[in-house]
Design a protein around this motif. Structure first.
Motif, PDB file in Angstrom:
ATOM      1  N   LEU A 275       1.215  -7.471  -1.571  1.00  0.00           N
ATOM      2  CA  LEU A 275       2.424  -6.889  -1.041  1.00  0.00           C
ATOM      3  C   LEU A 275       3.419  -7.132  -2.279  1.00  0.00           C
ATOM      4  O   LEU A 275       3.848  -8.016  -2.725  1.00  0.00           O
ATOM      5  CB  LEU A 275       3.082  -7.561   0.222  1.00  0.00           C
ATOM      6  N   ARG A 311       4.863  -0.779   3.125  1.00  0.00           N
ATOM      7  CA  ARG A 311       5.459  -1.465   4.582  1.00  0.00           C
ATOM      8  C   ARG A 311       5.836  -0.806   5.513  1.00  0.00           C
ATOM      9  O   ARG A 311       5.968  -1.053   6.687  1.00  0.00           O
ATOM     10  CB  ARG A 311       6.897  -2.235   3.960  1.00  0.00           C
ATOM     11  N   ASP A 313       4.172   1.698   6.675  1.00  0.00           N
ATOM     12  CA  ASP A 313       3.024   1.993   7.393  1.00  0.00           C
ATOM     13  C   ASP A 313       2.700   0.723   8.382  1.00  0.00           C
ATOM     14  O   ASP A 313       1.890   0.954   9.170  1.00  0.00           O
ATOM     15  CB  ASP A 313       1.981   2.103   6.417  1.00  0.00           C
ATOM     16  N   ALA A 314       3.208  -0.148   8.383  1.00  0.00           N
ATOM     17  CA  ALA A 314       3.042  -1.560   8.907  1.00  0.00           C
ATOM     18  C   ALA A 314       3.528  -1.214  10.696  1.00  0.00           C
ATOM     19  O   ALA A 314       4.504  -0.410  10.991  1.00  0.00           O
ATOM     20  CB  ALA A 314       3.802  -2.468   8.664  1.00  0.00           C
ATOM     21  N   GLU A 316       3.566  -3.218  14.637  1.00  0.00           N
ATOM     22  CA  GLU A 316       3.627  -4.527  15.108  1.00  0.00           C
ATOM     23  C   GLU A 316       2.438  -4.490  16.378  1.00  0.00           C
ATOM     24  O   GLU A 316       2.198  -3.695  16.944  1.00  0.00           O
ATOM     25  CB  GLU A 316       4.783  -4.689  16.232  1.00  0.00           C
ATOM     26  N   PRO A 355       3.678  -8.101  12.161  1.00  0.00           N
ATOM     27  CA  PRO A 355       3.536  -6.677  11.444  1.00  0.00           C
ATOM     28  C   PRO A 355       2.198  -6.618  10.670  1.00  0.00           C
ATOM     29  O   PRO A 355       1.985  -7.724  10.217  1.00  0.00           O
ATOM     30  CB  PRO A 355       4.698  -6.465  10.719  1.00  0.00           C
ATOM     31  N   VAL A 356       1.274  -5.586  11.025  1.00  0.00           N
ATOM     32  CA  VAL A 356       0.138  -5.663  10.192  1.00  0.00           C
ATOM     33  C   VAL A 356      -0.039  -4.207   9.680  1.00  0.00           C
ATOM     34  O   VAL A 356       0.542  -3.404  10.289  1.00  0.00           O
ATOM     35  CB  VAL A 356      -1.108  -5.827  11.117  1.00  0.00           C
ATOM     36  N   VAL A 357      -0.759  -4.218   8.615  1.00  0.00           N
ATOM     37  CA  VAL A 357      -1.180  -2.818   8.035  1.00  0.00           C
ATOM     38  C   VAL A 357      -2.630  -2.897   7.902  1.00  0.00           C
ATOM     39  O   VAL A 357      -3.348  -3.818   7.435  1.00  0.00           O
ATOM     40  CB  VAL A 357      -0.429  -3.028   6.537  1.00  0.00           C
ATOM     41  N   LYS A 358      -3.148  -1.578   8.167  1.00  0.00           N
ATOM     42  CA  LYS A 358      -4.449  -1.450   8.183  1.00  0.00           C
ATOM     43  C   LYS A 358      -4.858  -0.505   6.840  1.00  0.00           C
ATOM     44  O   LYS A 358      -4.365   0.824   6.906  1.00  0.00           O
ATOM     45  CB  LYS A 358      -5.040  -0.772   9.288  1.00  0.00           C
ATOM     46  N   LEU A 366       1.573  -8.925   7.558  1.00  0.00           N
ATOM     47  CA  LEU A 366       2.835  -8.867   6.438  1.00  0.00           C
ATOM     48  C   LEU A 366       3.599  -9.756   6.851  1.00  0.00           C
ATOM     49  O   LEU A 366       3.899 -10.159   7.972  1.00  0.00           O
ATOM     50  CB  LEU A 366       3.325  -7.437   6.562  1.00  0.00           C
TER      51      LEU A 366
END
Length: 368
Positions: A275, A311, A313-314, A316, A355-358, A366
């Protein structure tokens, strides 16, 4: 020698006058110092005032023309200008002390202000009062600076672009703010040559036209210092001045970095996504798998990293279970299946959602 023989006499009327001390070195010498008070005050004027004051004011910025130059004045309206110009034009007798003055402006018409001035002072230990009336005529014109702005004059252009992308709305806005703020600081310091001629928004980024080459260089370097990237200059000969010196118009090409804070990138070094936290100077960020700090020289020609997401695109998602110091189980925000993913150092085991991003590199937590 008797007292009578030692006394001085007024050269005009012959009356005796007291002996007065000679002025000290550097002090002004009063040529009428030997006159008695009666003869002295016959021709005495406490104030030397002109019959009329004419003031040329720029209708664009309010600057006042004094001598052979335009001067910015901190005036609320033309009455303030008239008071200031009257103060500059009046002369007070060199022999006066404890001088005070008051002014009562009278607005005669739109362009004329009659200044009623009242003065008091002490001369030869005698209190004096004097009144003068000075008409001030206001005329309007255009100063050199406003004339140049109206004519679209510029000496440099700062072009803000980005590598392999277009600048974000935030970058566009901030770059223009940096330019306008820097010019405003110059104006506040009294630099009448500093102004923004035009801001032109293009599809590729903003073009900021500035009044001097020095401004263009300063603004471009400030943008790079804050937003990252690099700058190159491209001068173009446009004319010669009156002394035969070549005059150049310079384009400062600001190239913002390939990545921006908030991007999730893969440096392709096998250690997983990063990040991006900062692109000022070196690229700085945090590894999403471990939480370790990441930093590398930001040379777009050598940095082979690719952007995976941002970010924004994250999403919850729910924390299912904390497996151990290196793994955590969360719900996949797309399939709602429980997935075991790396647990970075910044993960808080007490939270219920994260928060996560795939991306193609997998699912990652994140930092807040």
């Amino acid at each position: 020698m008797s007292d009578t023989e030692s006394r001085e006499f007024c050269p005009r009327c012959g009356d005796p006058v007291p002996t007065r001390a000679e002025p000290l070195p550097g002090e002004p010498r009063d040529r009428d110092r030997r006159l008695c008070d009666a003869c002295y005050f016959e021709d005495f004027a406490l104030v030397d005032a002109p019959d009329r004051i004419e003031v040329l004011v720029c209708s664009g910025c309010g600057a006042v023309h004094r001598g052979n130059r335009w001067v910015d004045v901190d005036a609320r309206d033309y009455t303030d200008v008239a008071v200031d110009e009257t103060r500059e034009a009046l002369g007070i007798h060199v022999g006066a002390r404890n001088v005070t003055w008051a002014v009562d402006p009278e607005q005669v018409d739109e362009n004329t202000i009659r200044m009623h001035c009242q003065f008091t002072g002490i001369v030869r230990e005698t209190p004096l009062e004097e009144s003068v009336v000075v008409p001030v005529k206001i005329s309007r014109g255009t100063c050199d600076r406003c004339g140049r702005i109206a004519g679209g004059y510029y000496a440099s252009t700062v072009q803000v672009r980005a590598t392999d992308r277009t600048p974000t709305p935030a970058e566009r806005s901030r770059a223009v703010e940096i330019a306008e703020s820097h010019v405003a600081d110059k104006e506040d310091d009294g630099d009448r040559e500093a102004f923004v001629t035009e801001v032109n928004e293009t599809d590729d980024g903003p073009d900021v036209k500035l009044s001097t080459n020095g401004l263009g260089e300063e603004v471009s370097r400030r943008i790079v210092r804050e937003l990252g990237g690099s700058v190159e200059s491209y001068p173009t000969l446009v004319t010669e001045d009156g002394d035969g010196n070549e005059v150049y118009r310079v384009t400062y090409a600001v190239r913002l970095p390939k990545f921006t804070p908030g991007d999730v990138i893969d440096p392709e070094d096998g250690a997983g996504p990063v990040l991006v936290r900062s692109v000022s100077g070196n690229l700085k960020g945090v590894r999403l798998a471990s939480g370790d700090a990441y930093e590398t020289p930001f040379d777009d020609e050598e940095l082979t990293a690719v952007r995976l997401a941002t970010r924004d695109d994250a999403v919850e998602t729910t924390v299912v279970a904390v497996e151990d110091d290196h793994a955590v189980q969360v719900l996949d925000p797309e399939t709602y299946e429980a997935k075991t993913i790396p647990r970075p150092d910044f993960f808080d085991p007490s939270v219920e959602t994260v928060p996560v991003v795939k991306t193609r590199a997998g699912l990652h937590v994140l930092p807040d």
